[in-house]
Structure formats: C-alpha cells, structure tokens
Design an enzyme around this catalytic site. Structure first.
Site, mmCIF file in Angstrom:
data_model
loop_
_atom_site.group_PDB
_atom_site.id
_atom_site.type_symbol
_atom_site.label_atom_id
_atom_site.label_comp_id
_atom_site.label_asym_id
_atom_site.label_seq_id
_atom_site.Cartn_x
_atom_site.Cartn_y
_atom_site.Cartn_z
ATOM 1 N N SER A 30 0.973 -9.845 -0.183
ATOM 2 C CA SER A 30 0.722 -8.397 -0.182
ATOM 3 C C SER A 30 0.938 -7.703 1.160
ATOM 4 C CB SER A 30 -0.704 -8.117 -0.657
ATOM 5 O OG SER A 30 -1.650 -8.759 0.191
ATOM 6 N N LYS A 73 0.806 -1.226 0.000
ATOM 7 C CA LYS A 73 0.000 0.000 0.000
ATOM 8 C C LYS A 73 0.840 1.279 0.000
ATOM 9 C CE LYS A 73 -4.474 -1.162 0.284
ATOM 10 N NZ LYS A 73 -5.523 -0.574 -0.570
#
Length: 522
Positions: free
Chosen positions: A323, A66
C-alpha cells in the site's frame, strides 16, 4: 474469527453494495492516479507453495494508494467548496494525496500533520502541493492532528477531507479491488488488505464481495494498532487508548462508522502481525521488487505469509496489496536488524559457561555449523562467563534443538529470541554489571520521537534518585525507547512508582526480567 458473524451492536448505515459499485465505476481517480501492476512474486511463491501476487500501490505518484480516495473526494467538490478550500489531518500518506490533488485541481489546502510524522512525508507534502498547500504540525498522533484540524475547519470554514470515513474516499480506494479482479489471470482465492481506519479494506472488500463473492477478503493490522479487529470482534467500534507507531500509516485509534459497517458486512477475517513479521515482509518485497515499502505498506504481505503457514495452504492464488513506500531511510537499520527474527531465522541466547579450559571449545561444538550473527562477551566473574549469541536458524524446532545442545554440554541457557528487552537494549549492553549499582530498579520507557524529546525526558527525571544505567538508541522510528536504571531503596519504591506515574510516558518495570538479572544486575 469470521468478522461477518460478529454481533451487530451498531446500526448498519453503509450504502448498498450496488450504490457503492456505481460510485466506484464513476470514480475520477485516473485523472491523477495510475492503474498499478499486479506482479507475481516468484521467490515467495516458490517458498510458500502458493501463487503470490503483489498489487503495487507503492508505485503511485505519491507512493501510496491514498491518492485515489483523496482525489476522488476533492474532484466531487462544488464551486463554492473549491473556492473556500479544504483541510485534512494525516500522518503522511493521505496528506500527500490531498496535496497532489490540490495542485492538480487548483484548490487551496491546509494539511495538519503530527510532529512525529516521518520527515520524508512532510517534505513530500510540501513538494506535491507547492503554493496550494499550507502544512501545519500539531500533536504527537493522528488524533491530535485531527483535533487541531477540526478547530481550524470551524475557524476558516474549510471542507474536511477525511482520510477514510467518506463515501467518495472509499469509492476511490475501491478501484484497487476492481483492478485486482480485472488483472488476475486466475480466480483469486484470497486478497490481503492493510487496515488503519478501514477506507481501503472497506472499498476493496465491498467491490470484491459484490463481483467475486467466493474470494476471501482478509484485513491485516499491526498487533499494537488493531482497532478494526477489536471492533469486529466486539460488534461495536472500539477506541484504543494508545496505538503503536512503527506502522505509522495505519496507527488509528478508532475506525470510521462507514468503514466499520462495510467491513462488518464483507470482511471474512482479520489478522494481527507483530513488528518483526513486518520487517521480514519489508525484506521480502525488496527481494522481489528491489523497492522498499514502509511498515504499513508491508502489512498485507506479512498477513498473507502468516495465513498461508497457519492454514497450510498449497496451490492457492493469494494477492497482497503493497500500500505504500514512504519509508524514512534511517528506519532501515531497525528493519534489517529485526527481519531475521520475523522469519524465525535468528535465535538469541544467553549461555553461561565455566571460566575454565575447554569450555569455549565445548560451546563451539554445541553450535555446530550454524552461522553466528552476533557474539558478545566480557569477562566479569572468575568462575563463570555469560555469552550473548545470535545464531541463524531455519525454524523454532531448530532453535529448541540448539538450546538442548547447549544444555547437553552442561551449560545454562536462556532463550532470548522473543524477549523484547533483550532485542532492543541488552544485546548492546552485555557486560554492564557494576558493584556500585545497589538498589537498582530497571524501567523501559517509550516517548514520541520529536525534536527535543530526549532532553525533555531527562529534564523531568527526579533529582533525588541516582541514575545508574541509561541506554537510548535512535531507530529512525516515530517513538524512542529508553532503558533507565534508578537507584532507590525498597522503602522508597512506593514514592518512585508515584513519581513515574506523573512523568506521562508509557513505561514498564523490567527489574525482574530474567535477561537483565543474568547479564546486567550485580
């Protein structure tokens, strides 16, 4: 389902592939993010018969991809926008990216997080942002936090940094796809991408399909937070009423308009995986890397394993994006408990044997040389014994063979391997019958796990009915699970149902559950 063949019910307002590629090449992510390694997963490759690669976005400074999108968006702000400051809503990973970007760029940021956000993420936001960041907690979900952020944005004239539905954010995430293509020494047959709001999938899919159209791009979602899969199937953006909270990083009720349009254009397929498969994938990553991803961080690998098994792939090169790794330590207990089930390596049975000499010997003979993972028994009947047993297995076929072996000995057997009530609660409550529990109705409740949530639930229970059973266990997750027995005569059932509807907690009537009737009910 081929997502690119879904009906085009919405106007495609996404930028051209060339425009997004230009934005990706110009992205400023490497001023703060790192190019993460693409590592071979030797154990998984051998087991699956394919070359499995792990893209290690869990190794970013904020332990999540992110940071790429958040920094790229904030680096593009003008002088006046930087002076005003920014605001963001996030369950955790986007918040950490915004916080670190704020500190790096010297921009003041307000970050709104739901009260259910894992404490490890809340603490990290404050640590990364330092004096530049103000953290506010509001609501039980990302949607609640987003609504609160929208109000503050208007009041303070701040710039909203969207977690996924923004071109600069998508371009930042697309750099993951650029790295994947550059780092792989052989052409990639398929890339698996975790999906929440769709920013990572939209960016990676756009990049890969532009530069390597033969590579399949497959999105993976938790089966209880599947907004993108449903949207691509229906041909329009779908808003979910509720989302599961185990994979909190991808618990989004509605995907973005831009991300939806790009995914509709480029994504080949969507997969759904359950919580047990996620737990198994978390363990796989740990065994390969000695790192522990969060549930959302393991989504892509869980999908890769499912896809390889379903399509019987051999000799292919498959990449999964790991992720994020912002995992609450307390949640590891639940993950470890369910990982065996996710691999179909543990079978759970309730076996009824006669209370007579020789029965237990025959029961052990039926088990053979299998390893026992759990064994619960308490005498409660002069004629029969009910045993809850967990057994290590290699496949569903072996599980069926075990059940047949029990029946061959003349024992009644109930397979509980896929029974959520048994796995969450009943395994801890075997032997809990009571002759006093007359007119008992059994209900399973879910509620947001926040400070004071359990006392709040108890305070709202109606005093007119007696509580005959209560089971609660904190799994370190974002929502708690309670099992409650309520004594209510048949003529009061309509009143009871109306009362439960007013509680405001999702619930399920388990009074007819076969495992409950066998192991707990008088």
């Amino acid at each position: 389902m081929n997502a690119r063949l879904a009906a085009h019910a919405e106007v495609d307002e996404a930028p051209s592939d060339l425009d997004l590629l230009r934005r990706t090449l110009a992205a400023r992510v490497y001023e703060v993010a790192r190019e993460t390694p693409l590592e071979p997963a030797g154990l998984l490759s051998t087991r699956l018969g394919n070359r499995v690669l792990l893209k290690r976005e869990d190794l970013q400074p904020v332990f999540s991809f992110k940071l790429r999108g958040a920094y790229n968006r904030m680096a593009a702000l003008g002088t006046a926008e930087r002076a005003n400051g920014v605001i963001a809503a996030s369950a955790g990973n986007h918040a950490q990216g915004v916080a670190l970007a704020a500190a790096k760029l010297g921009i003041r940021a307000v970050i709104v997080m739901p009260v259910t956000a894992p404490q490890v993420k809340v603490d990290a936001v404050r640590r990364f942002g330092g004096d530049f960041v103000e953290v506010l907690l509001a609501g039980d979900s990302y949607s609640d936090a987003q609504a609160a952020a929208a109000r503050l944005q208007a009041e303070r004239d701040l710039v909203f940094v969207h977690p996924f539905d923004d071109l600069d954010v998508i371009a930042g995430q697309a750099t993951v796809g650029m790295e994947l293509l550059r780092q792989s020494s052989t052409p990639l047959d398929a890339v698996f991408v975790p999906v929440g709001g769709g920013g990572l999938l939209a960016g990676v899919a756009s990049c890969i399909k532009t530069l390597s159209p033969q590579t399949r791009v497959i999105g993976v979602q938790a089966d209880d937070s599947d907004a993108m899969a449903r949207s691509l199937e229906d041909g329009t953006r779908v808003a979910l009423d509720e989302v599961g909270l185990f994979a909190d990083g991808t618990a989004v009720k509605q995907v973005g308009a831009l991300t939806y349009a790009l995914c509709r254009r480029h994504v080949d397929e969507m997969l759904r995986v359950d919580g047990d498969a996620l737990c198994a994938a978390i363990r796989d990553v740990y065994q390969e890397t000695r790192s522990v991803p969060e549930p959302s961080g393991a989504l892509a690998l869980a999908g890769l394993k499912q896809y390889a098994a379903t399509h019987k792939l051999q000799g292919k090169t498959l990449a999964a994006i790991i992720s994020g790794a912002n995992m609450n330590f307390e949640r590891l207990r639940f993950v470890a408990e369910r990982a065996e089930a996710g691999e179909q390596r543990e079978a759970l049975f309730a076996v009824t044997i006669p209370e007579e000499r020789g029965s237990f010997r025959r029961f052990c003979a039926a088990l053979g040389r299998h390893n026992i993972t759990e064994f619960n028994y308490r005498i409660g009947d002069a004629r029969q014994a009910h045993i809850f047993v967990g057994v290590q297995t290699a496949s569903r076929d072996e599980r069926a063979a075990l059940a047949a072996a029990f029946r061959a000995q003349g024992f009644a057997v109930l397979d509980l391997t896929d029974d959520e009530l048994a796995k969450l609660h009943l395994r801890h409550m075997v032997g809990g019958r009571s002759p006093l529990a007359q007119d008992e109705r059994l209900y399973r409740f879910d509620f947001p796990e926040r400070p004071g949530a359990l006392p709040d639930f108890l305070a709202r229970l109606h005093p007119d009915w007696n509580i005959s059973l209560f089971h609660y266990r904190n799994h370190g997750a974002d929502h708690g699970r309670i099992l409650v027995g309520i004594q209510a005569p048949a003529d009061e059932h309509p009143t009871l149902r109306r009362f439960l509807a007013t509680l405001g907690y999702p619930h399920c009537d388990e009074s007819d559950n076969a495992a409950y009737r066998l192991l707990l009910r008088s």
